[in-house]
Design a protein around this motif. Sequence first.
Motif, PDB file in Angstrom:
ATOM      1  N   TYR A  24     -32.757 -13.814  45.981  1.00 59.90           N
ATOM      2  CA  TYR A  24     -31.303 -12.986  45.705  1.00 59.90           C
ATOM      3  C   TYR A  24     -31.505 -11.801  45.072  1.00 59.90           C
ATOM      4  N   PHE A  27     -30.328 -16.528  52.830  1.00 61.73           N
ATOM      5  CA  PHE A  27     -29.422 -16.387  51.439  1.00 61.73           C
ATOM      6  C   PHE A  27     -28.106 -15.590  51.767  1.00 61.73           C
ATOM      7  N   PRO A  85     -25.665 -11.585  45.679  1.00 61.42           N
ATOM      8  CA  PRO A  85     -26.605 -10.415  45.583  1.00 61.42           C
ATOM      9  C   PRO A  85     -25.711  -9.215  45.273  1.00 61.42           C
ATOM     10  N   SER A 145     -26.667 -19.657  43.264  1.00 62.70           N
ATOM     11  CA  SER A 145     -25.478 -19.268  43.731  1.00 62.70           C
ATOM     12  C   SER A 145     -24.271 -20.825  43.394  1.00 62.70           C
TER      13      SER A 145
END
Length: 371
Positions: A53, A78, A83, A150
């Motif tokens: 990330y 991802f 991010p 996340s």
Amino acid sequence: MPVKDLGLRRAAPALTVFAAVRLLGLAVLAGWGAAVGSSPHTLLSARWDSLWYARVAAGGYGYEVVLPNGDVHSNLAFFPLLPWLERLVGAATGFSYGSSGLVVSALAGLAAAWGIFAVADLLYGRRAGVLAVALWAALPVGIVQSMAYSEALFTALAAWALYAALRGGWLTAGLLAAAAGLTRPVGAAVVAAVWVAVAAALRDGERSRRMAAGAALAPLGAGAYVVWVGARTGGGPLGYLDVQAGWGNGFDGGWAFARFVGDRLASPAFAAGLGLVAGVALVLWLYVRCVRQRQPAPLLVYCGIVLALALCASGYFGSKPRLLLPAFPLLLPVAVALGRWRTRRAGLVLGAAALLSATYGAFWLNGSGPP
């Protein structure tokens, strides 16, 4: 659904319990790190998925690692919302992207706790809401809620999208579902839940432009990212699945996981195999309890899809407990049952669970494999 006050005062006990459990987990991790010479900050923000990330936040997409066997690990696997937020926090504070991810997860964890409380309070009352949050915080893999991962962000978006859908807040539900779809692949579960809520409202004769807009908005986040990945890789609509295949991930109905469990049952790791069987049985039993509890259809659909995607994926078997973390509706039958106990007795049970969770989290993160 009845209207309930969602002010900070009403949710404060749940948020306080969540913060206390998380601080306990961090304290035990710090003590463990001091004993073995590991860095809690590194374990939480600069290993495994956290690094991927942070790389997306720092340099965007395009980074990949080619393994000796030819598999390609691409950072396109991802999803971008975490991010993006890491970059935003980093720009505002000067923190590294990994540290920024910890800030995002800390705030998202509180938002997730509040959302879980809101859903449980709406359906089963304030006491059940506080207990549901305590149970979620004290899950064996609860330390992930404090990592630059996340899961906390996704759970926050999912819980509030479900709450909005149950209350008929269609635009809010659609926007939050779209954001969840930009966070993790399992965002599809939130989209499906919103659509089920819309279908139920249509069946009851409700129709509005806000409902139509919410239903249309819900899939845009995940859809946009998947289409973009397909265009970037040249793989078309299946481009994202190709990226996941490079990581050894896929959906095979649980066959690979069943083989994984079977191999352990037929090896000296027999006890571990039994533990996996018991864990899966417990999860499925809890889902049956959710059905018997007559949870609203959006919650059952959401939770069912999260379970299916976690248990039936073909790779990263050690990560399955983490992938189940957003399935908070599983905890509602337990929270209601605990709510019938005396406060002291329930508190002792939850306190013991929190201590075990903190200890396991420190042990887990100091291991060799990714959570």
